[in-house]
Design a protein around this motif. Structure first.
Motif, mmCIF file in Angstrom:
data_model
loop_
_atom_site.group_PDB
_atom_site.id
_atom_site.type_symbol
_atom_site.label_atom_id
_atom_site.label_comp_id
_atom_site.label_asym_id
_atom_site.label_seq_id
_atom_site.Cartn_x
_atom_site.Cartn_y
_atom_site.Cartn_z
ATOM 1 N N PHE A 127 46.483 39.858 53.666
ATOM 2 C CA PHE A 127 45.416 40.255 52.750
ATOM 3 C C PHE A 127 46.105 41.178 51.745
ATOM 4 C CE2 PHE A 127 42.319 43.278 51.253
ATOM 5 C CZ PHE A 127 41.104 42.611 51.199
ATOM 6 N N VAL A 128 46.190 40.746 50.487
ATOM 7 C CA VAL A 128 46.888 41.501 49.455
ATOM 8 C C VAL A 128 45.866 41.955 48.408
ATOM 9 C CG1 VAL A 128 48.715 41.452 47.709
ATOM 10 C CG2 VAL A 128 48.984 40.148 49.845
ATOM 11 N N SER A 129 45.612 43.246 48.363
ATOM 12 C CA SER A 129 44.608 43.801 47.469
ATOM 13 C C SER A 129 45.011 43.653 46.005
ATOM 14 C CB SER A 129 44.391 45.276 47.806
ATOM 15 O OG SER A 129 43.395 45.811 46.972
ATOM 16 N N VAL A 130 44.065 43.218 45.198
ATOM 17 C CA VAL A 130 44.243 43.114 43.750
ATOM 18 C C VAL A 130 43.477 44.232 43.059
ATOM 19 C CG1 VAL A 130 43.714 41.696 41.706
ATOM 20 C CG2 VAL A 130 44.608 40.619 43.796
ATOM 21 N N GLY A 131 42.292 44.553 43.567
ATOM 22 C CA GLY A 131 41.421 45.524 42.923
ATOM 23 C C GLY A 131 40.556 44.839 41.889
ATOM 24 N N ARG A 132 40.061 45.605 40.939
ATOM 25 C CA ARG A 132 39.191 45.051 39.907
ATOM 26 C C ARG A 132 40.001 44.662 38.686
ATOM 27 N NH1 ARG A 132 33.757 48.777 40.408
ATOM 28 N NH2 ARG A 132 33.531 48.380 42.636
ATOM 29 N N CYS A 133 39.651 43.538 38.106
ATOM 30 C CA CYS A 133 40.306 43.100 36.879
ATOM 31 C C CYS A 133 39.274 42.379 36.014
ATOM 32 C CB CYS A 133 41.518 42.226 37.175
ATOM 33 S SG CYS A 133 41.242 40.875 38.296
ATOM 34 N N SER A 134 39.625 42.134 34.783
ATOM 35 C CA SER A 134 38.712 41.501 33.843
ATOM 36 C C SER A 134 38.748 39.990 33.993
ATOM 37 C CB SER A 134 39.078 41.874 32.406
ATOM 38 O OG SER A 134 38.264 41.158 31.511
ATOM 39 N N TRP A 135 37.616 39.414 34.363
ATOM 40 C CA TRP A 135 37.502 37.955 34.505
ATOM 41 C C TRP A 135 36.924 37.317 33.252
ATOM 42 C CZ3 TRP A 135 39.484 35.504 38.643
ATOM 43 C CH2 TRP A 135 39.824 36.304 39.738
ATOM 44 N N MET A 136 36.418 38.119 32.352
ATOM 45 C CA MET A 136 35.742 37.577 31.168
ATOM 46 C C MET A 136 36.621 37.647 29.926
ATOM 47 S SD MET A 136 33.042 36.721 32.578
ATOM 48 C CE MET A 136 32.079 37.075 34.012
ATOM 49 N N GLY A 137 37.881 38.059 30.085
ATOM 50 C CA GLY A 137 38.775 38.136 28.944
ATOM 51 C C GLY A 137 38.497 39.325 28.050
ATOM 52 N N ASN A 138 37.839 40.337 28.607
ATOM 53 C CA ASN A 138 37.569 41.537 27.826
ATOM 54 C C ASN A 138 38.163 42.741 28.548
ATOM 55 O OD1 ASN A 138 35.778 42.164 29.934
ATOM 56 N ND2 ASN A 138 34.049 41.257 28.856
ATOM 57 N N LYS A 139 37.822 43.929 28.117
ATOM 58 C CA LYS A 139 38.399 45.124 28.714
ATOM 59 C C LYS A 139 37.615 45.657 29.906
ATOM 60 C CE LYS A 139 40.683 46.393 24.498
ATOM 61 N NZ LYS A 139 41.271 47.417 23.726
ATOM 62 N N VAL A 140 36.483 45.046 30.221
ATOM 63 C CA VAL A 140 35.684 45.469 31.367
ATOM 64 C C VAL A 140 36.418 45.044 32.637
ATOM 65 C CG1 VAL A 140 33.481 45.227 32.568
ATOM 66 C CG2 VAL A 140 33.551 45.289 30.066
ATOM 67 N N LYS A 141 36.679 45.997 33.526
ATOM 68 C CA LYS A 141 37.469 45.721 34.722
ATOM 69 C C LYS A 141 36.717 44.966 35.805
ATOM 70 C CE LYS A 141 41.582 47.166 33.935
ATOM 71 N NZ LYS A 141 42.697 46.265 33.989
ATOM 72 N N GLY A 142 35.534 44.561 35.546
ATOM 73 C CA GLY A 142 34.790 43.777 36.517
ATOM 74 C C GLY A 142 33.997 44.644 37.477
ATOM 75 N N TYR A 143 33.231 43.985 38.334
ATOM 76 C CA TYR A 143 32.346 44.663 39.253
ATOM 77 C C TYR A 143 32.714 44.417 40.708
ATOM 78 C CZ TYR A 143 29.601 45.107 35.021
ATOM 79 O OH TYR A 143 29.193 45.398 33.749
ATOM 80 N N GLU A 144 33.667 43.541 40.945
ATOM 81 C CA GLU A 144 34.067 43.166 42.301
ATOM 82 C C GLU A 144 35.567 43.392 42.478
ATOM 83 O OE1 GLU A 144 31.813 42.171 44.460
ATOM 84 O OE2 GLU A 144 30.196 41.963 43.008
ATOM 85 N N ASN A 145 35.953 43.825 43.662
ATOM 86 C CA ASN A 145 37.372 43.899 43.996
ATOM 87 C C ASN A 145 37.824 42.513 44.441
ATOM 88 O OD1 ASN A 145 38.105 46.739 43.711
ATOM 89 N ND2 ASN A 145 36.541 47.056 45.254
ATOM 90 N N ALA A 146 39.019 42.139 44.061
ATOM 91 C CA ALA A 146 39.587 40.849 44.446
ATOM 92 C C ALA A 146 40.782 41.083 45.357
ATOM 93 C CB ALA A 146 40.013 40.065 43.198
#
Length: 174
Positions: A127-146
C-alpha cells in the motif's frame, strides 16, 4: 468523483491520472518493468511510466473495445492501472487481474478500511500512499486521498505500508 463533492461522475470514471500520482509508484518498480495497462483511457499513465523507463506491452480500454475482464493472460511483469473506482466494476477487476499477474491499482486510499475490501486486502502486498492530488487538471488538490495498491493472488507475508515519501515500509512497534 469523491464522496465529499457534488461534482457529477464522468462516464466510466474517466479521470486522467495526474503525474503527481505516478511518482510514488516509481521507486517500487524494477528498472524497465514490462507492464500491461488494461484501463488506459487517454494514455497519460502509460506516458508517465514510459518516460520513467518502463515498457508498456499492452494498453486497452472499453473505449478501444477491450474489456479488462476479458483479458486471459499477459506477458507483462504486472498490470498497472488507474481503474474505475465504482465498486461494481472494481470488485471483480481486482480478483481477475491479480489472478493473472501482480496488479498495481491506483485507488481511493479509504477503500482499504472498508469491510467489503477485506477479501482483496488479503491479496495486498503493498500500500503506497499518494495523498491528495488534482484529478481535474486544476490546482485544487482534491477531496480524497489516493494510494497505489499492489495485489497478488500469490501474496505471502504481511502487507507493507509506505507513508507518503517514505523509502521504507512502516514497521510495527513491538
Amino acid at each position: 468523483m469523491g464522496k465529499r463533492t457534488s461534482y457529477p461522475r464522468k462516464s466510466r470514471d474517466y479521470y486522467p491520472t495526474p503525474t503527481e500520482a505516478v511518482d510514488p509508484i516509481l521507486r517500487h518498480l524494477r528498472p524497465r518493468t514490462l507492464f500491461d495497462e488494461p484501463c488506459v483511457g487517454g494514455g497519460h499513465l502509460v506516458r508517465c511510466l514510459e518516460e520513467a523507463g518502463h515498457l508498456c506491452v499492452s494498453a486497452s480500454d472499453l473505449a478501444s473495445g477491450q474489456d479488462a475482464m476479458e483479458i486471459q493472460s499477459t506477458v507483462a511483469d504486472c498490470f498497472i492501472t488507474n481503474p474505475p473506482w465504482k465498486w461494481e466494476v472494481l470488485h471483480p477487476l481486482i480478483t481477475h487481474l491479480s489472478d493473472l499477474a501482480p496488479c498495481w491499482l491506483l485507488l481511493n486510499a479509504d477503500v482499504a478500511h472498508n469491510k467489503r475490501m477485506a477479501v482483496h486486502m488479503a491479496r495486498c502486498v503493498k500500500f503506497v500512499s499518494v495523498g491528495r492530488c488534482s484529478w481535474m487538471g486544476n490546482k485544487v488538490k482534491g477531496y480524497e486521498n489516493a494510494a497505489w495498491f499492489l495485489f497478488d493472488a500469490n501474496r505471502e507475508g504481511q502487507t507493507q505500508f509506505y507513508a507518503r515519501g517514505a523509502p521504507q515500509p512502516m514497521i510495527e512497534a513491538p
